[in-house]
Scaffold this active site. Structure first.
Site, PDB file in Angstrom:
ATOM      1  CG  ASP A 189     -12.541 -14.448 -12.292  1.00 47.27           C
ATOM      2  OD1 ASP A 189     -12.512 -15.532 -11.623  1.00 47.27           O
ATOM      3  OD2 ASP A 189     -13.563 -14.233 -12.954  1.00 47.27           O
TER       4      ASP A 189
ATOM      5  CE1 TYR B  78     -15.237  -8.158  -3.921  1.00 49.94           C
ATOM      6  CE2 TYR B  78     -13.794  -7.469  -5.851  1.00 49.94           C
ATOM      7  CZ  TYR B  78     -14.783  -8.032  -5.168  1.00 49.94           C
ATOM      8  OH  TYR B  78     -16.023  -8.361  -6.196  1.00 49.94           O
ATOM      9  CD  GLU B  79      -5.502  -3.914   0.593  1.00 52.80           C
ATOM     10  OE1 GLU B  79      -4.511  -3.967   1.278  1.00 52.80           O
ATOM     11  OE2 GLU B  79      -5.604  -3.603  -0.432  1.00 52.80           O
TER      12      GLU B  79
END
Length: 212
Positions: free
Chosen positions: A117, A194-195
């Site tokens: 985050d 995410y990657e």
């Protein structure tokens, strides 16, 4: 980003044998949980768990603990865990700022921080997992020869993190790239959810490895 609450997630987590509900009882003796003395690696803010599951499959000689604050996210990781026949991976629903309450000095061999985050507001800078506050916590629980790997697509967060390391008295950068997937450090890289998405969108991934 607002997290969608999943009905029954807290109850599911409370009943899961893969979640450690009394982590303070293992402080200094996490080997008793795994029934071996293998190295212990942490992923802090593991999300849905793709990264740490893949590592656990690839490296049965290492014990893994995934830490996540949010029940709805941990719930998804547990769904994946229940499909896996592995015995070297457990989870904690836990706030990383209290890590020294559950891990003894130099008890951890490696720490992974993936797409953390960014806490973009300046007043929240201390909450970033690469802030001076957290580096001082890692300094206690991480073995003297241990290291931290950090990956993000967020350039402002990465720049903040590099500056945080450079301003520290103990930490130094061993590896650094602003475009991991076009760098010398890509070999052996395990991607997160995410990657995978960001790479498909041709977004550069920043990465560093730090030690003391």
């Amino acid at each position: 980003m607002r997290l969608r609450n999943i009905k029954g997630s807290k109850e599911f987590i409370a009943a899961s044998p893969f979640v450690i509900h009394n982590p303070e009882d293992y402080k200094g003796n996490w080997s008793s949980l795994f029934h071996n003395t293998h190295p212990i690696h942490l992923e802090i803010g593991m999300g849905k768990g793709k990264f740490i599951h893949e590592l656990a499959r690839l490296h049965p000689e290492i014990n893994y603990i995934g830490i996540e604050m949010y029940s709805s996210v941990l719930y998804r990781a547990l769904e994946l865990r229940e499909k896996e026949d592995i015995n070297n991976l457990f989870f904690l629903r836990f706030d990383a700022k209290y890590l020294t309450d559950i891990f003894e000095k130099e008890e951890i061999d490696r720490i992974y921080l993936n797409f953390s985050d960014p806490w973009p507001k300046d007043r929240h800078a201390k909450r970033r997992l690469t802030s001076q506050n957290f580096l001082s916590i890692y300094d206690i629980i991480l073995k003297s020869d241990g290291f931290i790997q950090f990956k993000t697509d967020n350039r402002p967060l990465f720049d903040f993190s590099v500056e945080s390391v450079e301003q520290s008295e103990k930490w130094h950068i061993d590896e650094l790239t602003y475009d991991l997937h076009h760098s010398e450090f890509l070999e052996g890289n395990v991607m997160t959810e995410y990657e995978s998405r960001f790479v498909a969108e041709n977004k550069p991934i920043c990465r560093f490895v730090i030690s003391r």
